[in-house]
Design a protein around this motif. Structure first.
Motif, PDB file in Angstrom:
ATOM      1  N   ARG A  14      -6.756  -9.415  -7.186  1.00 37.55           N
ATOM      2  CA  ARG A  14      -7.557 -10.999  -7.507  1.00 37.55           C
ATOM      3  C   ARG A  14      -8.928 -10.762  -7.080  1.00 37.55           C
ATOM      4  O   ARG A  14     -10.088 -11.572  -7.877  1.00 37.55           O
ATOM      5  N   GLU A  15      -9.200 -10.064  -5.911  1.00 41.91           N
ATOM      6  CA  GLU A  15     -10.537 -10.059  -5.512  1.00 41.91           C
ATOM      7  C   GLU A  15     -11.613  -8.991  -5.845  1.00 41.91           C
ATOM      8  O   GLU A  15     -12.562  -8.394  -5.388  1.00 41.91           O
ATOM      9  N   SER A  16     -10.747  -8.126  -6.974  1.00 43.26           N
ATOM     10  CA  SER A  16     -11.551  -6.753  -7.445  1.00 43.26           C
ATOM     11  C   SER A  16     -11.925  -5.862  -6.165  1.00 43.26           C
ATOM     12  O   SER A  16     -12.958  -5.332  -6.368  1.00 43.26           O
ATOM     13  N   LEU A  72      -2.368 -15.868   2.403  1.00 39.24           N
ATOM     14  CA  LEU A  72      -3.209 -15.624   1.416  1.00 39.24           C
ATOM     15  C   LEU A  72      -2.708 -14.253   1.191  1.00 39.24           C
ATOM     16  O   LEU A  72      -2.279 -13.299   2.066  1.00 39.24           O
ATOM     17  N   PRO A  73      -2.512 -13.714  -0.211  1.00 37.58           N
ATOM     18  CA  PRO A  73      -2.509 -14.711  -1.486  1.00 37.58           C
ATOM     19  C   PRO A  73      -1.276 -15.338  -1.636  1.00 37.58           C
ATOM     20  O   PRO A  73      -0.207 -14.822  -1.389  1.00 37.58           O
ATOM     21  N   VAL A  92      -0.986  -7.331  -0.458  1.00 37.72           N
ATOM     22  CA  VAL A  92      -2.203  -6.524  -0.273  1.00 37.72           C
ATOM     23  C   VAL A  92      -2.594  -6.056  -1.803  1.00 37.72           C
ATOM     24  O   VAL A  92      -3.733  -6.045  -2.336  1.00 37.72           O
ATOM     25  N   ALA A  93      -1.616  -5.790  -2.483  1.00 37.62           N
ATOM     26  CA  ALA A  93      -1.723  -5.324  -3.922  1.00 37.62           C
ATOM     27  C   ALA A  93      -2.415  -6.433  -4.904  1.00 37.62           C
ATOM     28  O   ALA A  93      -3.185  -6.287  -5.452  1.00 37.62           O
TER      29      ALA A  93
END
Length: 271
Positions: free
Chosen positions: A117-119, A267-268, A111-112
């Motif tokens: 990555r997705e801001s 993901l991711p 999750v971090a």
């Protein structure tokens, strides 16, 4: 970052076999034009992680490929360790009646990375749990009779759910989990709900799963909780006799559901 992650991940792979990690090697594939400042940061991070773990990087190699052919940087690490004579730890050794232990909260790392990555911004910072686990493993194995720890694994790609399904298939058994006993931080659980993800499938880089003989489960759990990396350790399930090799979960609402294999790409993708 990718530097400490490459060191921690390889040390942990060696430790999950019950071995004492001794040495690492590191090979870099660099794309033309990769910034030297970024390379320096990665190398310094690897060096710091190696020193902190007490496992030296003793050899390495570097190759440069054409721009557009290397995706920035790839690091390949190899670890060498020593397994005491007679020690055997494998997912195939889980037996009905064994207890499943988890060393701490799940989903922090994945999750971090995803939030950065997705801001995505959350009220509370979510940080990676990446860590070298060989000290935790050593304390665990020292606290119980030799052979009491049947299986060890760090649940990285595919998370806890995928690792437990691997145990079930390898050993020809089933597992039943207690949803209420699985530690997860409120901010991670909230982020997963927001994104439609199941934290059981999210990658971890500083946690381990242990399948332990029931007679040694309390001593093993106490040893995990006594270590700084295992303070939140919990007893999360049991191994059962099941010809279907299913992993099931007793939910907080009193029902039972399947915990199946991960479908598609996790993901991711970070390890």
């Amino acid at each position: 970052d990718i530097g400490c992650l490459s060191v921690h991940g390889t040390i942990n792979d060696v430790a999950m076999l019950g071995a004492r990690p001794l040495y690492l090697t590191a090979s870099f594939i660099l794309e033309e034009g990769f910034p030297l400042a970024d390379l320096r940061r990665i190398v310094e991070s690897m060096a710091a992680a190696s020193r902190e773990a007490g496992v030296p990087i003793v050899a390495g190699d570097t190759k440069v490929v054409e721009q557009g052919k290397g995706d920035g940087v790839f690091i390949s690490t190899t670890g060498i360790g020593a397994v005491p004579a007679g020690r055997r730890i494998s997912g195939a050794l889980a037996r009905p009646g064994d207890v499943v232990l988890l060393s701490g909260s799940i989903g922090d790392h994945g999750v971090a990375i995803l939030s950065l990555r997705e801001s995505l911004a959350f009220e509370t910072a979510i940080e990676s749990d990446t860590a070298a686990l060989h000290g935790l493993v050593a304390d665990l194995l020292a606290a119980v009779p030799e052979g009491a720890v049947h299986s060890l694994r760090d649940p990285t790609r595919g998370g806890v759910a995928t690792t437990l399904n691997e145990f079930a298939r390898q050993a020809g058994v089933g597992l039943v989990l207690d949803e209420g006993a699985i530690p997860i931080r409120a901010q991670v659980e909230g982020a997963c709900e927001l994104l439609g993800l199941d934290p059981l499938y999210i990658a971890n880089e500083g946690k381990l799963l242990a399948v332990v003989d029931a007679r040694s489960a309390e001593a093993a759990l106490a040893a995990l909780r006594a270590h700084p990396l295992g303070r939140e350790a919990a007893r999360i399930g049991v191994v059962i006799d099941d010809d279907q090799h299913f992993v099931q979960m007793d939910t907080r609402f009193g029902g039972r559901r399947m915990v199946d294999w991960l479908a598609g790409e996790p993901l991711p993708r970070i390890c």
